[in-house]
Motif scaffolding. Sequence first.
Motif, PDB file in Angstrom:
ATOM      1  N   LEU A  94       0.724  -1.162  -0.266  1.00  0.00           N
ATOM      2  CA  LEU A  94      -0.050  -0.175   0.024  1.00  0.00           C
ATOM      3  C   LEU A  94       0.931   1.156   0.101  1.00  0.00           C
ATOM      4  N   THR A  99      -1.650  -1.297  -5.260  1.00  0.00           N
ATOM      5  CA  THR A  99      -3.025  -1.595  -4.509  1.00  0.00           C
ATOM      6  C   THR A  99      -3.384  -3.126  -4.752  1.00  0.00           C
ATOM      7  N   GLY A 130      -7.203   3.829  -1.996  1.00  0.00           N
ATOM      8  CA  GLY A 130      -6.678   2.937  -3.239  1.00  0.00           C
ATOM      9  C   GLY A 130      -7.506   2.109  -3.792  1.00  0.00           C
TER      10      GLY A 130
END
Length: 309
Positions: A94, A99, A130
Amino acid sequence: MRASDAILGIGLLTLALGFTPAISFDGTRTPEGAAVSVPLPPASANLAPAGSTLGSATPLAAVPDPSLTPLTVPPGAALPPTPHEALRSGMQALREGRTDLALMDLQYAAEQGVPAAIWKLGRMYADGDGVRTDKARAYEYFRHLTRSFGSSMDTPNAGFVANALVALGLYHLDGIPGVLKADAAVAREMFREAASYYRDPEAQYYLGRLYLLGQGTAKDPVMAARWLALSANNGEHRAQALLGSMLFKGDQVSRAPALGLFWLTVAKEAAGPGESWISEMHASALAQANDREKALAHKYLTDWLKSRQ
């Protein structure tokens, strides 16, 4: 934004009990400047109403449980060897903006029962971090977390559960279009669970607001002030602002303007750039306060700062 670390670390309960003026919730008036006890329940108090099953049965058992989206991993995908390593890998992915990899690792960790992974996935879908914002899916993750780890009051999982309860409470308060009907009474029970059993300051703030506004419960300014005081003493700046405003104006509690101005000052210092309502309340109180009230509020602030040294 929650209160900064500087605000979170203070001993405001000692301040309120030792050298602050009276906050009278029974209609009596105590001269400001006198040392009195604030009528707060003890930290260990169970504030659930009589007959409540919260804490003795599965938390939130009466709330309909939506079908949870299965946490699946693509066939043949390379995963870290352990769920906790998958959590660490997912969080690192992340931070690096990967993602797809993050979701795969976090979903695997969540499927294996890692609370932090379940919580993080819920927050990602709640905040659009995300991924596309999906309140219904976020609700599923938070609900899954509270049902699976709802007895984790004194474990490292307690913070995740309390945060999930607050998130669920907000969803029930506002509703999710086409998915969840708004129900302030259900929201109140979720906030109460987190506020009472987990002693979560944010939940205490929201619970105090419900009592103040009469949402999901009868309007009760005394109970509102008690929950807001607990939250304020635990460093929640929004509760400090609401409590400060109540005390400064004498809004349904006995007026204590210097103490109110003190709380508003502390709240203003912790408020984020998008919380102009706190700055406006502080500015209004400051403009109305007389010299004695300002001096006394300054004394409370000075004493509080000394108590942290």
